[in-house]
Scaffold this motif. Structure first.
Motif, PDB file in Angstrom:
ATOM      1  N   GLN A 122       0.791  -1.222   0.011  1.00 20.09           N
ATOM      2  CA  GLN A 122       0.067  -0.091   0.110  1.00 20.09           C
ATOM      3  C   GLN A 122       0.862   1.200  -0.098  1.00 20.09           C
ATOM      4  OE1 GLN A 122      -2.540  -1.297   3.287  1.00 20.09           O
ATOM      5  NE2 GLN A 122      -4.023  -0.157   2.337  1.00 20.09           N
ATOM      6  N   LEU A 125      -9.532  -0.494   7.267  1.00 19.35           N
ATOM      7  CA  LEU A 125      -8.254  -1.127   7.597  1.00 19.35           C
ATOM      8  C   LEU A 125      -7.352  -0.728   6.529  1.00 19.35           C
ATOM      9  CD1 LEU A 125     -10.060  -4.288   8.106  1.00 19.35           C
ATOM     10  CD2 LEU A 125      -9.158  -3.075   9.692  1.00 19.35           C
ATOM     11  N   HIS A 167      -3.528  -8.094   1.450  1.00 19.59           N
ATOM     12  CA  HIS A 167      -2.745  -7.115   0.571  1.00 19.59           C
ATOM     13  C   HIS A 167      -1.392  -7.635   0.086  1.00 19.59           C
ATOM     14  CE1 HIS A 167      -4.954  -3.501   0.783  1.00 19.59           C
ATOM     15  NE2 HIS A 167      -5.247  -3.458   1.846  1.00 19.59           N
ATOM     16  N   HIS A 198      -7.248  -8.782   6.548  1.00 13.69           N
ATOM     17  CA  HIS A 198      -7.325  -7.701   5.310  1.00 13.69           C
ATOM     18  C   HIS A 198      -6.198  -7.410   4.929  1.00 13.69           C
ATOM     19  CE1 HIS A 198      -9.321  -3.889   3.830  1.00 13.69           C
ATOM     20  NE2 HIS A 198      -7.972  -3.740   4.010  1.00 13.69           N
ATOM     21  N   CYS A 231     -10.846   0.507   3.312  1.00 10.81           N
ATOM     22  CA  CYS A 231      -9.313   0.241   3.032  1.00 10.81           C
ATOM     23  C   CYS A 231      -8.798   1.629   2.350  1.00 10.81           C
ATOM     24  CB  CYS A 231      -9.223  -0.764   1.817  1.00 10.81           C
ATOM     25  SG  CYS A 231      -7.551  -1.179   1.407  1.00 10.81           S
ATOM     26  N   LEU A 232      -7.696   1.877   2.916  1.00  5.52           N
ATOM     27  CA  LEU A 232      -6.841   3.339   2.768  1.00  5.52           C
ATOM     28  C   LEU A 232      -6.627   3.160   1.054  1.00  5.52           C
ATOM     29  CD1 LEU A 232      -4.350   3.355   5.781  1.00  5.52           C
ATOM     30  CD2 LEU A 232      -6.475   4.898   5.147  1.00  5.52           C
TER      31      LEU A 232
HETATM   32 ZN   LIG Z   1      -6.599  -2.309   2.962  1.00  9.59          ZN
END
Ligand SMILES: [Zn+2]
Length: 183
Positions: free
Chosen positions: A53, A183, A147, A143, A101-102
């Motif tokens: 991320q 999250l 990723h 979660h 989610c960001l």
């Molecule tokens: Zn996320």
């Protein structure tokens, strides 16, 4: 000083790429990345973040659960880096609850997750750790772990009808007094 890193959004290749294992955790680069991820997670008011991320295809995730006004049911834990996490077992039982989610801002969905998950990981000091996460922490782990394998929460939903936009979600939780997880 830790830096706030840019958060990759869905559509970027790194979000869909399987992360590589970290071989040398003690390097200044990896230690600085962990500090930057913890800082970025806190700055974004997230409860967790994974290295892809922030543009690094590495098997590192941060869990930083803490109760606050937005997340009253989240347990308190020190921001923790889980490196090269490995799932040992998980419960048959799963429950659906809200996630955000960001990397997918503005979208919420009901996501089924195992209620308990047993994992191994290496901590930031290079020590092997074993943990059993339950309920909210199990959800948070699953979660973030997703990723690391190029998966996002929308891939896990049972129906597109379980997706809502942020504005409607806020109305929904006000009406139903549901808990919220970002999250
Ligand atoms: Zn996320």
């Amino acid at each position: 000083m830790p830096q706030c890193l840019d958060i990759a959004q869905l559509g970027s290749l790194v979000i869909r790429t399987k992360a590589q294992k970290v071989s040398d955790i003690q390097t200044p680069e990896i230690q600085a990345l962990i500090d930057d991820m913890i800082f970025t997670c806190s700055d974004s008011r997230g409860m967790g973040i994974a290295a892809p991320q922030v543009g690094h295809s590495l098997s590192i995730l941060i869990m930083a659960s803490a109760p606050n006004k937005r997340y009253p049911y989240a347990p308190m834990m020190e921001p923790t880096a889980l490196i090269n996490p490995h799932v040992i077992s998980f419960s048959d039982e799963s429950v659906k609850d809200w996630e955000g989610c960001l990397s997918l801002p503005g979208i919420r969905a009901l996501v089924p997750r195992h209620t308990q998950i047993e994992v191994n990981y290496v901590d930031r000091h290079g020590q092997m750790q074993h943990a059993v996460f339950k309920d909210f922490l199990a959800r948070l782990f699953q979660h973030e772990y997703d990723h690391l394998i190029g998966t996002v929460f929308l891939d896990r939903i049972e129906s597109t009808k379980d997706i809502v936009m942020e504005k409607e979600y806020q109305r929904l939780i006000r009406e139903k007094d549901e808990r919220e997880t970002l999250l």
